[in-house]
Design a protein around this motif. Structure first.
Motif, PDB file in Angstrom:
ATOM      1  N   HIS A  43       1.646 -12.686   2.423  1.00 45.25           N
ATOM      2  CA  HIS A  43       1.044 -12.450   1.109  1.00 45.25           C
ATOM      3  C   HIS A  43      -0.287 -11.719   1.267  1.00 45.25           C
ATOM      4  O   HIS A  43      -1.035 -11.992   2.212  1.00 45.25           O
ATOM      5  CB  HIS A  43       0.824 -13.782   0.394  1.00 45.25           C
ATOM      6  N   PHE A  44      -0.563 -10.813   0.303  1.00 43.60           N
ATOM      7  CA  PHE A  44      -1.767  -9.983   0.357  1.00 43.60           C
ATOM      8  C   PHE A  44      -2.422  -9.898  -1.012  1.00 43.60           C
ATOM      9  O   PHE A  44      -1.753 -10.021  -2.031  1.00 43.60           O
ATOM     10  CB  PHE A  44      -1.410  -8.574   0.858  1.00 43.60           C
ATOM     11  N   LYS A  45      -3.725  -9.643  -1.016  1.00 40.34           N
ATOM     12  CA  LYS A  45      -4.475  -9.561  -2.267  1.00 40.34           C
ATOM     13  C   LYS A  45      -4.404  -8.177  -2.902  1.00 40.34           C
ATOM     14  O   LYS A  45      -4.892  -7.995  -4.010  1.00 40.34           O
ATOM     15  CB  LYS A  45      -5.932  -9.954  -2.052  1.00 40.34           C
ATOM     16  N   ALA A  52       0.005  -1.210   3.990  1.00 36.36           N
ATOM     17  CA  ALA A  52      -0.556  -1.013   5.330  1.00 36.36           C
ATOM     18  C   ALA A  52       0.130  -1.929   6.338  1.00 36.36           C
ATOM     19  O   ALA A  52       0.418  -1.519   7.472  1.00 36.36           O
ATOM     20  CB  ALA A  52      -2.066  -1.262   5.307  1.00 36.36           C
ATOM     21  N   PHE A  53       0.420  -3.157   5.933  1.00 35.50           N
ATOM     22  CA  PHE A  53       1.124  -4.100   6.804  1.00 35.50           C
ATOM     23  C   PHE A  53       2.525  -3.584   7.133  1.00 35.50           C
ATOM     24  O   PHE A  53       2.942  -3.607   8.295  1.00 35.50           O
ATOM     25  CB  PHE A  53       1.182  -5.468   6.125  1.00 35.50           C
ATOM     26  N   VAL A  54       3.246  -3.100   6.128  1.00 37.91           N
ATOM     27  CA  VAL A  54       4.585  -2.538   6.364  1.00 37.91           C
ATOM     28  C   VAL A  54       4.492  -1.368   7.345  1.00 37.91           C
ATOM     29  O   VAL A  54       5.300  -1.254   8.280  1.00 37.91           O
ATOM     30  CB  VAL A  54       5.243  -2.115   5.038  1.00 37.91           C
ATOM     31  N   ASP A 101       2.434 -11.415  12.967  1.00 42.11           N
ATOM     32  CA  ASP A 101       1.375 -12.397  12.726  1.00 42.11           C
ATOM     33  C   ASP A 101      -0.006 -11.808  13.028  1.00 42.11           C
ATOM     34  O   ASP A 101      -0.945 -11.987  12.254  1.00 42.11           O
ATOM     35  CB  ASP A 101       1.601 -13.666  13.551  1.00 42.11           C
ATOM     36  N   ARG A 102      -0.107 -11.084  14.147  1.00 43.54           N
ATOM     37  CA  ARG A 102      -1.395 -10.456  14.489  1.00 43.54           C
ATOM     38  C   ARG A 102      -1.765  -9.404  13.445  1.00 43.54           C
ATOM     39  O   ARG A 102      -2.906  -9.334  12.975  1.00 43.54           O
ATOM     40  CB  ARG A 102      -1.331  -9.825  15.885  1.00 43.54           C
ATOM     41  N   GLY A 103      -0.796  -8.592  13.061  1.00 41.01           N
ATOM     42  CA  GLY A 103      -1.048  -7.543  12.072  1.00 41.01           C
ATOM     43  C   GLY A 103      -1.415  -8.099  10.712  1.00 41.01           C
ATOM     44  O   GLY A 103      -2.270  -7.543  10.015  1.00 41.01           O
ATOM     45  N   ALA A 104      -0.787  -9.191  10.331  1.00 38.53           N
ATOM     46  CA  ALA A 104      -1.098  -9.814   9.041  1.00 38.53           C
ATOM     47  C   ALA A 104      -2.557 -10.259   9.016  1.00 38.53           C
ATOM     48  O   ALA A 104      -3.239 -10.117   7.992  1.00 38.53           O
ATOM     49  CB  ALA A 104      -0.162 -10.996   8.787  1.00 38.53           C
ATOM     50  N   GLY A 105      -3.029 -10.765  10.135  1.00 42.43           N
ATOM     51  CA  GLY A 105      -4.439 -11.153  10.222  1.00 42.43           C
ATOM     52  C   GLY A 105      -5.358  -9.954  10.047  1.00 42.43           C
ATOM     53  O   GLY A 105      -6.353 -10.018   9.327  1.00 42.43           O
ATOM     54  N   MET A 107      -4.696  -7.260   8.427  1.00 43.98           N
ATOM     55  CA  MET A 107      -4.553  -6.726   7.068  1.00 43.98           C
ATOM     56  C   MET A 107      -5.037  -7.698   5.999  1.00 43.98           C
ATOM     57  O   MET A 107      -4.936  -7.426   4.813  1.00 43.98           O
ATOM     58  CB  MET A 107      -3.088  -6.372   6.785  1.00 43.98           C
ATOM     59  N   GLY A 108      -5.556  -8.843   6.424  1.00 46.41           N
ATOM     60  CA  GLY A 108      -6.114  -9.790   5.474  1.00 46.41           C
ATOM     61  C   GLY A 108      -5.084 -10.610   4.714  1.00 46.41           C
ATOM     62  O   GLY A 108      -5.262 -10.889   3.525  1.00 46.41           O
ATOM     63  N   ALA A 109      -4.026 -11.010   5.372  1.00 45.68           N
ATOM     64  CA  ALA A 109      -3.018 -11.856   4.717  1.00 45.68           C
ATOM     65  C   ALA A 109      -3.669 -13.131   4.196  1.00 45.68           C
ATOM     66  O   ALA A 109      -4.635 -13.631   4.765  1.00 45.68           O
ATOM     67  CB  ALA A 109      -1.895 -12.199   5.689  1.00 45.68           C
ATOM     68  N   VAL A 110      -3.132 -13.636   3.086  1.00 43.81           N
ATOM     69  CA  VAL A 110      -3.650 -14.841   2.441  1.00 43.81           C
ATOM     70  C   VAL A 110      -2.525 -15.854   2.276  1.00 43.81           C
ATOM     71  O   VAL A 110      -1.353 -15.550   2.506  1.00 43.81           O
ATOM     72  CB  VAL A 110      -4.286 -14.507   1.063  1.00 43.81           C
ATOM     73  N   GLU A 111      -2.884 -17.052   1.843  1.00 45.36           N
ATOM     74  CA  GLU A 111      -1.883 -18.083   1.574  1.00 45.36           C
ATOM     75  C   GLU A 111      -1.029 -17.691   0.372  1.00 45.36           C
ATOM     76  O   GLU A 111      -1.455 -16.899  -0.477  1.00 45.36           O
ATOM     77  CB  GLU A 111      -2.562 -19.426   1.320  1.00 45.36           C
TER      78      GLU A 111
END
Length: 122
Positions: A43-45, A52-54, A101-105, A107-111
């Motif tokens: 999930h992203f804001k 960018a994550f994709v 998981d590293r990339g999500a971090g 890119m600022g992934a959120v809950e």
């Protein structure tokens, strides 16, 4: 419904793969319905961060010649890794799930409840 038994591809070390799969599950990954892959929703804001994550996943999967199934929404991305030949879960799936998981971090992934949603703001 997710499977609770992983189905590893021929040639993989079941003991190592079991340990690696359990570690992924501790990070929020789930086995898919037949146990032959892993899946997770990120999930992203912002829409831009989801895109960018994709792109980050696409670049690495192209370099590794191993591609996921991805579904993108305005504020989330579903990622599914599995191997088709040989059929089942492989170290490639595990390695690229870790990359996600590293990339999500980065890119600022959120809950789950904190991502952007479609529609009017309340």
């Amino acid at each position: 419904m997710a499977s609770n038994v992983a189905q590893f591809a021929e040639g993989e070390d079941p003991q190592q793969m079991s340990s690696d799969t359990a570690a992924l599950q501790d990070q929020g990954w789930a086995l898919d319905t037949d146990g032959m892959g892993v899946t997770k929703t990120f999930h992203f804001k912002s829409y831009f961060k989801a895109v960018a994550f994709v792109n980050l996943i696409a670049a690495e999967s192209s370099a590794k010649k191993h591609h996921p199934t991805m579904t993108m929404r305005i504020g989330s991305v579903d990622v599914h890794w599995t191997t088709h030949r040989p059929r089942g879960l492989t170290h490639k799936d595990i390695d690229l799930a870790r990359h996600c998981d590293r990339g999500a971090g980065l890119m600022g992934a959120v809950e789950s409840g904190q991502g952007i949603k479609c529609g009017p703001k309340n």
